[in-house]
Design an enzyme around this catalytic site. Structure first.
Site, PDB file in Angstrom:
ATOM      1  N   LYS A   1       0.841  -1.212   0.000  1.00 14.74           N
ATOM      2  CA  LYS A   1       0.000   0.000   0.000  1.00 14.74           C
ATOM      3  C   LYS A   1       0.871   1.255   0.000  1.00 14.74           C
ATOM      4  CE  LYS A   1      -3.849  -2.498   2.065  1.00 14.74           C
ATOM      5  NZ  LYS A   1      -4.642  -2.875   3.239  1.00 14.74           N
TER       6      LYS A   1
ATOM      7  N   GLN B   1      -4.917  -1.585   9.549  1.00 21.33           N
ATOM      8  CA  GLN B   1      -4.833  -2.915   8.935  1.00 21.33           C
ATOM      9  C   GLN B   1      -5.448  -3.963   9.870  1.00 21.33           C
ATOM     10  OE1 GLN B   1      -3.784  -3.397   5.790  1.00 21.33           O
ATOM     11  NE2 GLN B   1      -4.189  -5.580   5.889  1.00 21.33           N
TER      12      GLN B   1
ATOM     13  N   ASP C   1     -11.337   2.588   3.856  1.00 24.35           N
ATOM     14  CA  ASP C   1     -11.709   1.169   3.803  1.00 24.35           C
ATOM     15  C   ASP C   1     -13.215   0.995   3.601  1.00 24.35           C
ATOM     16  OD1 ASP C   1      -9.710  -0.809   3.952  1.00 24.35           O
ATOM     17  OD2 ASP C   1      -9.301  -0.327   6.052  1.00 24.35           O
TER      18      ASP C   1
HETATM   19  N1  GUN Z   1      -7.243  -6.974   6.092  1.00 22.74           N
HETATM   20  C1  GUN Z   1      -7.610  -7.739   5.031  1.00 22.74           C
HETATM   21  N2  GUN Z   1      -8.210  -6.986   4.083  1.00 22.74           N
HETATM   22  C2  GUN Z   1      -8.225  -5.710   4.565  1.00 22.74           C
HETATM   23  C3  GUN Z   1      -8.695  -4.485   4.041  1.00 22.74           C
HETATM   24  O1  GUN Z   1      -9.244  -4.394   2.945  1.00 22.74           O
HETATM   25  N3  GUN Z   1      -8.509  -3.392   4.841  1.00 22.74           N
HETATM   26  C4  GUN Z   1      -7.924  -3.466   6.068  1.00 22.74           C
HETATM   27  N4  GUN Z   1      -7.819  -2.340   6.781  1.00 22.74           N
HETATM   28  N5  GUN Z   1      -7.473  -4.597   6.582  1.00 22.74           N
HETATM   29  C5  GUN Z   1      -7.624  -5.713   5.822  1.00 22.74           C
END
Ligand code: GUN
Length: 294
Positions: free
Chosen positions: A53, A97, A120
């Site tokens: 990211k 995350q 998100d």
């Molecule tokens: N963990 C697995 N997929 C995601 C996601 O799309 N966003 C976040 N913040 N954590 C994750």
């Protein structure tokens, strides 16, 4: 004829190029889009997702801030970090995350993020807006799937989409996205899950089959209609001592088996994964634009 392989990397690159242009436009208005990512602990998969990211931010011109919170920190420490970022006018997107350590409550943490910065799309305000069709920040993984399908030349309108999995991150928002009006949706939607009887009877009806179960190679050719488009959301690490990392990534679809009957299929890796990151960049720009009333 074996299936067309849908190239998630290529489509993600296309979207990231579009984001780069939008970032340039914002910069001309003296707005510098900025994403803050919070990692709690040191889960290896989470660390790897965060790295990709942050790399994507650098490549698209988005500023990024990485905040590490110790795995033994208490929940209040994390909430305090979120509060600081909510107040910081230079930050447009906040991502924590997941998963979090067991002593932290994901719901409370998710709800602490300012909905305007919730890139998100997990905050209940954004979940509600998505379900009633109000413009909002929508979860990245399901948002990327219609882009992946339509940009690969496959039409969606009027098709029967069957989702397997009912998570808040993929399955549920996927239903709302696919039901919306418009060329990149307008599907008839069925959502199956662990409580579904006679699962294969449902999946065999799918023109578009979306697997988001979290079980390696769960979907086999007997569950797929001839010519269907199969989208594999799974990213499972399975032990593989022949691989330099000691593991390899496997989807929720038995790729080698299903590619013989499907019309089109996403690989793992290189399918849905890169799209999730590209859509996060898109959401960060969207958040910056909305915060500045553009
Ligand atoms: N963990 C697995 N997929 C995601 C996601 O799309 N966003 C976040 N913040 N954590 C994750």
């Amino acid at each position: 004829m074996p299936a067309k392989i849908i190239d998630g990397k290529a489509v993600a690159l296309e979207i990231r190029e579009e984001v780069k242009l939008q970032v340039g436009e914002l910069r001309q208005r003296k707005i510098s889009p900025c994403l803050a990512v919070i990692l709690v602990g040191a889960n290896p998969a989470s660390k790897s997702y965060i790295r990709s990211k942050i790399r994507a931010c650098a490549e698209t011109g988005i500023k990024s801030i990485k905040i590490d919170v110790a795995s033994d920190a208490n929940e209040q420490d994390l909430l305090d970090e979120i509060d600081k970022l909510n107040r910081d006018t230079h930050v447009h997107g906040i991502l924590v995350q997941l998963p979090l350590p067991h002593h932290m409550n994901e719901e409370r943490v998710t709800q602490r993020i300012d909905p305007a910065k919730d890139v998100d799309g997990f905050h209940p305000e954004n979940v509600g807006k998505l379900s009633v069709g109000i413009d909002c920040l929508a979860p990245c993984t399901p948002s990327g799937i219609p882009e992946l399908i339509t940009r690969s030349g496959i039409s969606m309108s009027g098709k029967h989409a069957v989702i397997v999995g009912r998570s808040n991150i993929v399955g549920k928002p996927m239903m709302n996205i696919l039901m919306q009006k418009g060329e990149k949706a307008n599907c008839t939607v069925t959502c199956c899950h662990s409580g579904t009887d006679h699962l294969a009877n449902h999946t065999r009806q799918a023109d578009i089959l979306i697997a988001a179960i979290g079980v390696p190679k769960f979907v086999t050719s007997g569950m797929v209609k001839d010519g269907a488009t199969v989208i594999d959301v799974g990213i499972n690490r399975v032990d593989d001592l022949e691989h330099s990392l000691g593991y390899r990534l496997v989807g929720d679809v038995d790729f080698d088996d299903v590619k013989e009957v499907a019309g089109a299929i996403t690989p793992v890796p290189g399918g849905v994964g890169p799209m999730t990151v590209a859509m996060l960049m898109k959401n960060t720009v969207q958040a910056a634009r909305m915060i500045h009333h553009l």
